[in-house]
Every structure is written in C-alpha cells, then in structure tokens.
Write an enzyme that holds these catalytic residues in place. Sequence first.
Site, PDB file in Angstrom:
ATOM      1  N   ASP A 196      62.038  79.668  68.221  1.00 21.42           N
ATOM      2  CA  ASP A 196      61.162  79.662  67.042  1.00 21.42           C
ATOM      3  C   ASP A 196      59.683  79.645  67.438  1.00 21.42           C
ATOM      4  OD1 ASP A 196      60.921  77.113  68.063  1.00 21.42           O
ATOM      5  OD2 ASP A 196      61.575  76.067  66.265  1.00 21.42           O
ATOM      6  N   HIS A 253      58.320  77.574  69.701  1.00 22.51           N
ATOM      7  CA  HIS A 253      57.756  76.282  70.114  1.00 22.51           C
ATOM      8  C   HIS A 253      57.496  76.227  71.617  1.00 22.51           C
ATOM      9  CE1 HIS A 253      62.070  74.546  70.525  1.00 22.51           C
ATOM     10  NE2 HIS A 253      61.539  74.368  71.710  1.00 22.51           N
ATOM     11  N   ASP A 259      57.709  66.724  77.802  1.00 28.53           N
ATOM     12  CA  ASP A 259      58.305  66.045  76.642  1.00 28.53           C
ATOM     13  C   ASP A 259      59.541  65.214  76.997  1.00 28.53           C
ATOM     14  OD1 ASP A 259      59.857  68.242  77.240  1.00 28.53           O
ATOM     15  OD2 ASP A 259      59.465  69.303  75.382  1.00 28.53           O
ATOM     16  N   GLU A 289      56.797  72.074  67.387  1.00 30.53           N
ATOM     17  CA  GLU A 289      57.525  72.975  66.499  1.00 30.53           C
ATOM     18  C   GLU A 289      56.541  73.732  65.600  1.00 30.53           C
ATOM     19  OE1 GLU A 289      60.547  73.565  66.937  1.00 30.53           O
ATOM     20  OE2 GLU A 289      61.829  71.794  67.083  1.00 30.53           O
TER      21      GLU A 289
HETATM   22  C1  GLP Z   1      63.481  72.734  74.600  1.00 29.53           C
HETATM   23  C2  GLP Z   1      62.319  72.227  75.424  1.00 29.53           C
HETATM   24  C3  GLP Z   1      61.302  73.339  75.646  1.00 29.53           C
HETATM   25  C4  GLP Z   1      62.022  74.578  76.140  1.00 29.53           C
HETATM   26  C5  GLP Z   1      62.991  75.057  75.098  1.00 29.53           C
HETATM   27  C6  GLP Z   1      63.708  76.342  75.463  1.00 29.53           C
HETATM   28  O1  GLP Z   1      63.166  72.769  73.249  1.00 29.53           O
HETATM   29  N1  GLP Z   1      61.641  71.122  74.855  1.00 29.53           N
HETATM   30  O2  GLP Z   1      60.325  72.913  76.567  1.00 29.53           O
HETATM   31  O3  GLP Z   1      61.101  75.573  76.434  1.00 29.53           O
HETATM   32  O4  GLP Z   1      63.939  74.021  74.938  1.00 29.53           O
HETATM   33  O5  GLP Z   1      64.800  76.073  76.274  1.00 29.53           O
HETATM   34  P1  GLP Z   1      65.545  77.137  77.153  1.00 29.53           P
HETATM   35  O6  GLP Z   1      64.651  77.430  78.306  1.00 29.53           O
HETATM   36  O7  GLP Z   1      66.811  76.463  77.566  1.00 29.53           O
HETATM   37  O8  GLP Z   1      65.781  78.319  76.293  1.00 29.53           O
END
Ligand code: GLP
Length: 244
Positions: free
Chosen positions: A134, A136, A66, A141
């Site tokens: 959440d 995702h 993304d 989402e």
């Molecule tokens: C963002 C990214 C996700 C990632 C999420 C969790 O939303 N788009 O791909 O998994 O953050 O991030 P973290 O690993 O910092 O908790």
Amino acid sequence: MFTVIIAKDKDELAKEAFKVMKEYLVPGNVLGLATGSSPLGLYKLMIEDHQQNGTSYKDIKTFNLDEYVGLPRTHRESYYRFMHDNLFNYLDIPEENIHVPSGVGEDLDGQCEAYEKMLDENPVDIQLLGLGSDGHIGFNEPGTPFDSITHVGDLTESTIKDNQRFFNDLGETTPTKACTMGLASIMKAKKVLIVAYGKNKAEAVRGMLEGPVVESCPASILQRHPDVTVILDEEAAADLNEKH
Ligand code: GLP
C-alpha cells in the site's frame, strides 16, 4: 533524486543492493535497517562478506525502522528477534551498537521520543527500506503525516491481513499497532536504499516514482530526498510508464 536499477530477479536485486551497501560498511557509520522479506538477500550477502572478507561491524551502529507494539524482544515474530536471526547473530556487531524500537513498556510515547533523539545524535548514513504493497515505508501507513517522527501508529486492515500468516499458527492475535520511525525521521538519512520485488509491489512502486507526492502514498515523499537508490525486479517495475 532517484537512481533506479531494474534487476532481472531477486538474486540480482540482492547483489545490486549489496554493491550500494558495501560502500557504507566502514567504521563510524550508522546504518538504518529494515525487516520484511525484501532485504533478506542483501543480509545474506552482508553475512557472506563479513565471513569471507572480514568486513567488521565493531564500529558500526544500526537503527531499525520499527517494532510491533505488544511483542517483547524474545517473541518469535518480534523485529528485534528477526534482525538477530537474519543478520546480527552472524556479524561481529556489539549488542550495544544495535537499536530497535521497543514495542513494550509503560511509556511508549516517551520511548519513541527517546529513539528519535538517538537518531538525531547518530545521523543515519544509509537507510535501507522495503515497500509495503500500500506504499508504506517502515510502518508509516497511508495518511501518516509527512512531518511525523518516531511514533506509535495503527496498522491498516491490509497490513494486518498480510501479517496474519505469521501469527495464526501461534494462536495469537496479529498486532494492530507498531512503533515506527516517522517519515520525517526517514528523510533525515543521508542516503536511502529501497528494494522491492514481485508484482504486488508494482502499483506502490509507480506511486512512489511517478505519482504525486501525497500522504496517501507514504513512499512518494522520497521524491523530495536528494539521494535515493531504488532497486526493483522486473515485476515490481512492470507498471512504470516513464523511463528512469
Ligand atoms: C512490513 C515492514 C516494512 C516492510 C514491509 C514489506 O510492513 N514494517 O518495513 O517494508 O513489511 O515487507 P516485505 O519486504 O516482506 O514485502
């Protein structure tokens, strides 16, 4: 089908993730990669392995999940930049083998379509994922259709809030949209490796592994994938009821 590994801490988690990833670091393979803090330990080990053992990325291709809409590649907080700063700049991967969706351009929908086409032409051998609190995955989402492919999606209030810390000191507004592989795009990967640590992930982890398969918990779709390895620390695994 899930294989669940519970590591005692973040370092152990990164080592377990590297053991899985290492098998896929062979010429011709396509890696699906993720941003966020969860994969950082694994990326450090990939860099170390490249430097110490000479594992080469010259014939490996990568596709990232993304990118924020509105951030050019050069932006400090773009995922393109994140991936270069934390991984690509330390490997021998040619720039043309690296793919990150673009968050800028006249025709974002057309660009998303082209990205999906490239994914179809380069089937992902292993897709690495983090997990949002959440539930995702990528930037899909809650409520994102299970049959979604690469698309522009709205970020939820909670995700925007989670991300505010990265943008506040720049005096910029936090992005509210992202280009992301869809849930169906992610499900096409031959293997999925998902990593999550910390207690704020515990509920999402339970939803993913033990909850019903529902669009309100995007990661629950992984219950339908034939080959998923889930690596958690003890805090992220704390809410699980069943033995996995
Ligand atoms: C963002 C990214 C996700 C990632 C999420 C969790 O939303 N788009 O791909 O998994 O953050 O991030 P973290 O690993 O910092 O908790």
